[in-house]
Design a protein around this motif. Structure first.
Motif, mmCIF file in Angstrom:
data_model
loop_
_atom_site.group_PDB
_atom_site.id
_atom_site.type_symbol
_atom_site.label_atom_id
_atom_site.label_comp_id
_atom_site.label_asym_id
_atom_site.label_seq_id
_atom_site.Cartn_x
_atom_site.Cartn_y
_atom_site.Cartn_z
ATOM 1 N N PHE A 171 -7.895 12.858 -10.976
ATOM 2 C CA PHE A 171 -7.063 14.042 -11.213
ATOM 3 C C PHE A 171 -7.962 15.271 -11.163
ATOM 4 C CE2 PHE A 171 -2.961 12.935 -13.758
ATOM 5 C CZ PHE A 171 -2.605 11.998 -12.804
ATOM 6 N N ALA A 172 -7.639 16.221 -10.336
ATOM 7 C CA ALA A 172 -8.445 17.444 -10.264
ATOM 8 C C ALA A 172 -8.483 18.155 -11.606
ATOM 9 C CB ALA A 172 -7.885 18.374 -9.186
ATOM 10 N N LYS A 173 -7.386 18.054 -12.365
ATOM 11 C CA LYS A 173 -7.278 18.762 -13.637
ATOM 12 C C LYS A 173 -8.233 18.205 -14.701
ATOM 13 C CE LYS A 173 -3.576 20.666 -16.546
ATOM 14 N NZ LYS A 173 -2.158 20.535 -16.941
ATOM 15 N N THR A 174 -8.892 17.089 -14.396
ATOM 16 C CA THR A 174 -9.907 16.552 -15.312
ATOM 17 C C THR A 174 -11.010 17.577 -15.551
ATOM 18 O OG1 THR A 174 -9.485 14.335 -14.448
ATOM 19 C CG2 THR A 174 -11.543 14.645 -15.665
ATOM 20 N N PHE A 175 -11.270 18.380 -14.532
ATOM 21 C CA PHE A 175 -12.357 19.357 -14.591
ATOM 22 C C PHE A 175 -11.804 20.743 -14.870
ATOM 23 C CE2 PHE A 175 -13.526 15.876 -11.833
ATOM 24 C CZ PHE A 175 -14.747 15.488 -12.366
ATOM 25 N N GLY A 176 -12.515 21.509 -15.692
ATOM 26 C CA GLY A 176 -12.086 22.858 -16.035
ATOM 27 C C GLY A 176 -12.233 23.800 -14.853
ATOM 28 N N GLY A 177 -11.526 24.902 -14.934
ATOM 29 C CA GLY A 177 -11.633 25.924 -13.896
ATOM 30 C C GLY A 177 -10.286 26.266 -13.292
ATOM 31 N N ALA A 178 -10.187 27.501 -12.812
ATOM 32 C CA ALA A 178 -8.957 27.979 -12.194
ATOM 33 C C ALA A 178 -9.211 28.436 -10.763
ATOM 34 C CB ALA A 178 -8.366 29.133 -13.014
ATOM 35 N N ASP A 179 -10.297 27.944 -10.186
ATOM 36 C CA ASP A 179 -10.660 28.251 -8.803
ATOM 37 C C ASP A 179 -10.823 26.922 -8.075
ATOM 38 O OD1 ASP A 179 -11.911 29.787 -6.500
ATOM 39 O OD2 ASP A 179 -13.574 28.472 -7.097
ATOM 40 N N PRO A 180 -10.089 26.697 -6.978
ATOM 41 C CA PRO A 180 -10.123 25.386 -6.335
ATOM 42 C C PRO A 180 -11.502 24.943 -5.866
ATOM 43 C CG PRO A 180 -8.847 26.965 -5.034
ATOM 44 C CD PRO A 180 -9.090 27.581 -6.353
ATOM 45 N N GLU A 181 -12.311 25.864 -5.380
ATOM 46 C CA GLU A 181 -13.630 25.453 -4.914
ATOM 47 C C GLU A 181 -14.512 24.989 -6.081
ATOM 48 O OE1 GLU A 181 -17.420 27.008 -2.238
ATOM 49 O OE2 GLU A 181 -15.515 28.098 -2.161
ATOM 50 N N THR A 182 -14.436 25.687 -7.213
ATOM 51 C CA THR A 182 -15.202 25.283 -8.394
ATOM 52 C C THR A 182 -14.788 23.888 -8.855
ATOM 53 O OG1 THR A 182 -15.434 27.578 -9.123
ATOM 54 C CG2 THR A 182 -15.730 25.862 -10.789
ATOM 55 N N VAL A 183 -13.475 23.656 -8.894
ATOM 56 C CA VAL A 183 -12.958 22.370 -9.361
ATOM 57 C C VAL A 183 -13.331 21.256 -8.391
ATOM 58 C CG1 VAL A 183 -10.864 21.064 -9.845
ATOM 59 C CG2 VAL A 183 -11.070 23.423 -10.657
ATOM 60 N N LEU A 184 -13.125 21.477 -7.102
ATOM 61 C CA LEU A 184 -13.390 20.411 -6.133
ATOM 62 C C LEU A 184 -14.882 20.138 -5.978
ATOM 63 C CD1 LEU A 184 -10.695 20.927 -3.358
ATOM 64 C CD2 LEU A 184 -10.591 19.631 -5.494
ATOM 65 N N LYS A 185 -15.706 21.131 -6.212
ATOM 66 C CA LYS A 185 -17.153 20.884 -6.196
ATOM 67 C C LYS A 185 -17.533 19.967 -7.361
ATOM 68 C CE LYS A 185 -21.702 23.074 -5.982
ATOM 69 N NZ LYS A 185 -22.296 22.153 -6.975
#
Length: 281
Positions: A6-20
């Motif tokens: 789940f992408a939402k496992t990681f904090g952040g509101a910017d897709p590149e930050t989260v997917l990195k």
């Protein structure tokens, strides 16, 4: 199979930050959530300028957007709430091409008016089934217009609380747009190892031609949920059965902290490497 989270496992509101962060933890695919773009999970509207950065981030990080979350309570007792969910689903479906995904995951819902993941005794009534058929009919029309598929997940707290009910829904709707997200930990609470294996095998065999995504969490011995690898779920059996039906999609883990992600990823990777059809019973 592709290892995902789940992408939402990681904090952040910017897709590149989260997917990195997803890539750094060792995963190659995600079930995306619009919260990772700084929006509500189910926005009223999504502009191209909000969707396309997800595709760009996926390209830069090498992460596949296996699906996007579109969960809302499809059998909420208030029709107005259901209709609001349909409108938000349409807004999401219209932007799936810009999000570089063709699958939206749904929640078949519950009669509980507050929590869409809470069991309610009225979930098993004819009225609930009627409302689900109506809601899913609307969702399928939205999916057809936007060339996307819909993934439903059998889970004990919702109206589709078994593989058999999911199969019945597929048979009644007769739509190729309706797919299955399978999470074995949602098919039982307390079960012996043999009972668990029978439940999981039966579900996979029954729904084999519709399974497009698999989930990975776990159950503790007391029936509560656990992080994958920390409970009683027989992962060798589960993954072996998925391989036996030729499943090659994403295995998406959830219900864990970001700090646990590398360990869980390692556990799942080892199980994927060792599981075989011979391990399934």
């Amino acid at each position: 199979m592709k290892l995902g989270i789940f992408a939402k496992t990681f904090g952040g509101a910017d897709p590149e930050t989260v997917l990195k962060a997803v890539a750094d933890a060792g995963f190659v695919s995600v079930q995306y959530n619009m919260a990772c773009s700084g929006l509500p999970s189910m926005p009223e509207a999504i502009g191209k300028e909000q969707a396309r950065p997800v595709t760009e981030a996926a390209r830069k990080t090498g992460i596949e957007i296996a699906a996007v979350s579109g969960t809302y309570n499809m059998i909420h007792p208030d029709r107005a709430v259901r209709e609001a969910g349909h409108r938000k689903l349409a807004a999401l479906a219209e932007r799936c091409a810009d999000l570089s995904t063709g699958l939206i995951t749904l929640c078949t819902g519950t009669r509980d008016p507050v929590d869409q993941w809470k069991e309610h005794p009225d979930n098993n009534t004819q009225d609930a089934w009627r409302d689900l058929l109506e809601a899913m009919g609307t969702a399928v029309e939205i999916a057809e217009r936007n060339n996307v598929d819909l993934g439903i997940e059998p889970e004990l707290a919702n109206v589709i609380n078994s593989a058999e009910k999911a199969h019945r829904l597929i048979a009644e709707l007769k739509s190729p747009r309706l797919k299955i997200v399978l999470d074995p930990a949602n098919l039982f609470e307390l079960a012996t190892i043999d009972e668990q294996r029978t439940i999981v095998s039966s579900a996979i065999d029954l729904l084999a031609d519709r399974i497009v995504m698999a989930h990975a969490k776990d159950r503790n011995s007391d029936g509560s949920f656990a992080t994958a690898g920390k409970g009683v779920l027989d992962y060798a059996h589960y993954l072996g059965r998925l391989r036996a039906i030729g499943f090659t999609g994403s295995l998406i883990t959830h219900g864990l902290l970001a700090s646990e992600a590398p360990r869980v990823g390692g556990f799942l990777k080892s199980k994927l490497e060792t599981a075989s059809t011979g391990a399934a019973r």
